[in-house]
Design a protein around this motif. Structure first.
Motif, PDB file in Angstrom:
ATOM      1  N   SER A  43       0.855  -1.177   0.000  1.00  0.00           N
ATOM      2  CA  SER A  43       0.000   0.000   0.000  1.00  0.00           C
ATOM      3  C   SER A  43       0.898   1.236   0.000  1.00  0.00           C
ATOM      4  N   ASP A  45       1.015   5.449  -0.164  1.00  0.00           N
ATOM      5  CA  ASP A  45       0.236   6.677   0.018  1.00  0.00           C
ATOM      6  C   ASP A  45       1.171   7.876  -0.138  1.00  0.00           C
ATOM      7  N   THR A  56      -2.585   0.163  -3.965  1.00  0.00           N
ATOM      8  CA  THR A  56      -1.937  -1.088  -3.568  1.00  0.00           C
ATOM      9  C   THR A  56      -1.402  -1.738  -4.839  1.00  0.00           C
ATOM     10  N   GLY A 134       3.610  -1.499   3.422  1.00  0.00           N
ATOM     11  CA  GLY A 134       2.929  -0.209   3.363  1.00  0.00           C
ATOM     12  C   GLY A 134       3.894   0.946   3.547  1.00  0.00           C
TER      13      GLY A 134
END
Length: 155
Positions: A43, A45, A56, A134
Motif C-alpha cells: 500500500s 500513500d 496497492t 505499506g
C-alpha cells in the motif's frame, strides 16, 4: 541482555535496514534489488504530495513506476533518519524523517528540487526477513524547482 532482548534489537536493526534499502536501491537505480524489500502487495500513500488516493501495487509495478519517475533525473539522494521502530510479533512500524534531493541539470529554472517530511513504513516478518507492505509519505516542506518532476519524466 536476555535472548529476547537481543532478538528485539536485531528486529529493530533489520527493520531500519529494510527501510533504508528502499531509498538506497532507488538512488542507485537498483530496480531489481528494490523489488526484494517489498511484500507481495504494498500500500503506497503519496497523497500529501500528489493528491489522489492511496494505491496497492505489486513490487515490480512499483519499481517500474519509480524507474520511470526517478530514472530521468541526473541523480537523486534520499536520506532517512530519526527512526522510531515498534515491533509487535511479526509486524513492525518504522516512522522516520526524510530529506529527498532530486537533481536535473536544467536550463529552465534551478537544477534541484528538495522535499522534507516523514515516512511511515509498515512491515511484516516473512521467511525471507522483514518486508515492507505499506508506505505513507508525508511531505512537510519543499524547496527548489517544482517543475523538475515533469522535466525528468519527459527525458
Amino acid at each position: 541482555m536476555t535472548d529476547s532482548g537481543g532478538a528485539a534489537v536485531a528486529d529493530r536493526l533489520d527493520v531500519v535496514e529494510t527501510c533504508t534499502r528502499v531509498l538506497w536501491h532507488t538512488d542507485h537505480r537498483e530496480w531489481e534489488a528494490l523489488v526484494s524489500v517489498f511484500a507481495d502487495e504494498v500500500s503506497l500513500d503519496y497523497t500529501s504530495l500528489n493528491g489522489g488516493e492511496p494505491v496497492t501495487l505489486p513490487p515490480d509495478v512499483i519499481a517500474g513506476a519509480w524507474s520511470q519517475a526517478l530514472g530521468g533525473y541526473d541523480s537523486t539522494h534520499h536520506l532517512l533518519t530519526n527512526h522510531l521502530v515498534t515491533v509487535t510479533g511479526d509486524a513492525a512500524v518504522c516512522t522516520a524523517s526524510f530529506l529527498a534531493t532530486h537533481r536535473l541539470a536544467s536550463v529552465l529554472g534551478g537544477s534541484l528540487w528538495t522535499l522534507g517530511g516523514t515516512y511511515r513504513f509498515s512491515l511484516k516478518r516473512t521467511a525471507a526477513g522483514w518486508r515492507i507492505d505499506g508506505m505513507v509519505m508525508t511531505a512537510v516542506w519543499g524547496d527548489g524547482n517544482r517543475d523538475l518532476p515533469a522535466q525528468a519524466a519527459a527525458r
